[in-house]
Design an enzyme around this catalytic site. Structure first.
Site, PDB file in Angstrom:
ATOM      1  N   ASP A   1      11.953   2.396   4.193  1.00  0.00           N
ATOM      2  CA  ASP A   1      10.568   2.304   3.712  1.00  0.00           C
ATOM      3  C   ASP A   1      10.148   3.718   3.311  1.00  0.00           C
ATOM      4  OD1 ASP A   1       7.965   1.488   3.160  1.00  0.00           O
ATOM      5  OD2 ASP A   1       7.321   1.457   5.256  1.00  0.00           O
TER       6      ASP A   1
ATOM      7  N   HIS B   1       3.165  -4.466  10.604  1.00  0.00           N
ATOM      8  CA  HIS B   1       3.208  -5.217   9.337  1.00  0.00           C
ATOM      9  C   HIS B   1       3.974  -6.519   9.607  1.00  0.00           C
ATOM     10  CE1 HIS B   1       2.754  -6.072   5.238  1.00  0.00           C
ATOM     11  NE2 HIS B   1       3.480  -5.140   4.669  1.00  0.00           N
TER      12      HIS B   1
ATOM     13  N   GLN C   1       5.441  -8.820   6.797  1.00  0.00           N
ATOM     14  CA  GLN C   1       6.632  -8.264   6.164  1.00  0.00           C
ATOM     15  C   GLN C   1       7.878  -8.634   6.969  1.00  0.00           C
ATOM     16  OE1 GLN C   1       6.799  -6.333   3.183  1.00  0.00           O
ATOM     17  NE2 GLN C   1       8.938  -6.860   3.487  1.00  0.00           N
TER      18      GLN C   1
ATOM     19  N   ARG D   1       7.958 -13.150   0.890  1.00  0.00           N
ATOM     20  CA  ARG D   1       6.610 -12.987   1.453  1.00  0.00           C
ATOM     21  C   ARG D   1       5.799 -14.266   1.216  1.00  0.00           C
ATOM     22  NH1 ARG D   1       4.545  -7.853   2.113  1.00  0.00           N
ATOM     23  NH2 ARG D   1       2.888  -9.023   3.133  1.00  0.00           N
TER      24      ARG D   1
ATOM     25  N   CYS E   1      10.818  -2.786   1.887  1.00  0.00           N
ATOM     26  CA  CYS E   1       9.640  -3.669   1.786  1.00  0.00           C
ATOM     27  C   CYS E   1       8.917  -3.492   0.461  1.00  0.00           C
ATOM     28  CB  CYS E   1       8.702  -3.413   2.956  1.00  0.00           C
ATOM     29  SG  CYS E   1       8.127  -1.706   3.023  1.00  0.00           S
TER      30      CYS E   1
ATOM     31  N   ARG F   1      -6.123  -6.166   5.539  1.00  0.00           N
ATOM     32  CA  ARG F   1      -5.273  -4.957   5.468  1.00  0.00           C
ATOM     33  C   ARG F   1      -6.185  -3.768   5.692  1.00  0.00           C
ATOM     34  NH1 ARG F   1      -0.684  -3.150   1.164  1.00  0.00           N
ATOM     35  NH2 ARG F   1       0.428  -4.603   2.508  1.00  0.00           N
TER      36      ARG F   1
HETATM   37  N1   CP Z   1       5.435  -4.727   1.086  1.00  0.00           N
HETATM   38  C1   CP Z   1       4.114  -4.762   0.905  1.00  0.00           C
HETATM   39  O1   CP Z   1       3.329  -5.057   1.842  1.00  0.00           O
HETATM   40  O2   CP Z   1       3.718  -4.486  -0.352  1.00  0.00           O
HETATM   41  P1   CP Z   1       2.246  -4.269  -0.867  1.00  0.00           P
HETATM   42  O3   CP Z   1       1.751  -2.966  -0.282  1.00  0.00           O
HETATM   43  O4   CP Z   1       2.370  -4.213  -2.365  1.00  0.00           O
HETATM   44  O5   CP Z   1       1.391  -5.396  -0.406  1.00  0.00           O
HETATM   45  N1  NVA Z   2       4.703   1.866   5.479  1.00  0.00           N
HETATM   46  C1  NVA Z   2       4.094   1.514   4.234  1.00  0.00           C
HETATM   47  C2  NVA Z   2       4.290   0.071   3.930  1.00  0.00           C
HETATM   48  C3  NVA Z   2       3.765  -0.402   2.617  1.00  0.00           C
HETATM   49  C4  NVA Z   2       3.975  -1.864   2.395  1.00  0.00           C
HETATM   50  C5  NVA Z   2       2.620   1.861   4.271  1.00  0.00           C
HETATM   51  O1  NVA Z   2       1.976   1.606   5.305  1.00  0.00           O
HETATM   52  O2  NVA Z   2       2.103   2.380   3.293  1.00  0.00           O
END
Ligand code: CP
Ligand code: NVA
Length: 300
Positions: A219, A128, A131, A287, A259, A101
């Site tokens: 989101d 993502h 997701q 997930r 999400c 990530r």
């Molecule tokens: N939806 C999601 O990716 O959540 P986190 O940021 O908690 O991993």
């Molecule tokens: N769009 C959000 C998603 C978090 C799971 C971010 O990137 O922070």
């Protein structure tokens, strides 16, 4: 030949469908004691915070018989200037896969091109994909099909929106994105999906978009890394809140997805997030199952 999962373009539509089917089997308890990744080690390299991605991967990897190794990238020599290229080559000799990530999508591409092991995108600023896998399983469970289900995403055209667009091409979901001008999803991703026959449309007006929606999805307005834009974004997205009034314009049996994490009373009201139409906790659970199915496919 190793395979990466950086975006949903890295898998075929048949593979997408196979992952959803396998995830559903795993969820029902099938093969609960099989350990297809026995003896392997998978790194979880995180540059941003996470609840769902981190914990679902750690748990899922353990359930598949492998060892998850969580690595906060600040604690690596990367943080002191060692290159991504050198890091990738070295950790490829220890691990059997990496979930990462990070911020720039180019970082994950650089890691993938310098690694001899599969690299999985656990979120970048642009995509993502894990997701979107869970999202499609959730919709399939709720609606019994994906083809022509009207999914309306309301809010920022961010990483989550971009991956939903690619998922639409694989699944036949009818996807509408309602976002303010200047906050559209990635132009290349959108155009590529449209050119290849994906059913995706852009709207400015959220009320127009949600008519006949089977699913309303939102989101956060301020993604990780955008904190300095908080006040401006709160103003720009004000009309894009998923609330009772907006939900009332969708089909009566519409479901609500997010999400998570949610900023309650910002992009979505608690009233809607906690309502019987909300499936966000099932969505978060999925997930785990979809990522296990994806890892089974990718890691040899
Ligand atoms: N939806 C999601 O990716 O959540 P986190 O940021 O908690 O991993
Ligand atoms: N769009 C959000 C998603 C978090 C799971 C971010 O990137 O922070």
């Amino acid at each position: 030949m190793k395979r990466d999962f950086l975006t949903l373009q890295d898998i075929s539509s048949d593979e997408f469908a196979a992952i959803i089917k396998r995830a559903s089997e795993l969820k029902s308890g099938k093969d609960a004691h099989a350990c297809p990744l026995m003896g392997k080690s998978i790194g979880l390299l995180f540059d941003k915070t996470s609840t769902r991605t981190r914990i679902s991967f750690q748990t899922g990897i353990y359930q598949l018989g492998a060892q998850p190794i969580y690595i906060n990238s600040k604690e690596l020599q990367l943080g002191r200037g060692e290159t991504v290229e050198d890091t990738a080559k070295v950790i490829s000799r220890y691990l059997h896969g990496i979930v990462i990530r990070t911020f720039a999508h180019s970082t994950i591409e650089k890691l993938a091109s310098n690694s001899s092991i599969p690299i999985v995108n656990g979120l970048t600023d642009l995509h993502h994909p894990c997701q979107a896998l869970a999202d499609m399983l959730t919709i399939w469970e709720q609606k019994g099909t994906l083809k022509d289900v009207r999914l309306v995403y309301v809010g920022d055209g961010n990483n989550v929106a971009n991956s939903l667009i690619e998922a639409a091409l694989h699944t036949g979901v009818d996807l509408a994105i309602a976002c303010p001008r200047g906050y559209e999803p990635d132009r290349n991703i959108f155009q590529n999906v449209k050119d290849n026959g994906g059913n995706v449309q852009l709207y400015i007006d959220p009320e127009e978009a949600v008519k006949d929606a089977d699913v309303i999805y939102t989101d956060v307005w301020i993604s990780m890394g955008q904190e300095r834009e908080t006040e401006r974004r709160r103003q720009i997205f004000k009309k894009y809140q998923v609330n009772k009034e907006l939900l009332s314009l969708a089909k009566p049996d519409a479901i609500v997805m997010h999400c998570l994490p949610a900023h309650r009373e910002e992009e979505i009201t608690s009233e809607v997030l906690d309502s019987p139409q909300s499936v966000v906790i099932d969505q978060a659970e999925n997930r785990l199952h979809t990522q296990k199915a994806m890892l089974e496919m990718l890691i040899r």
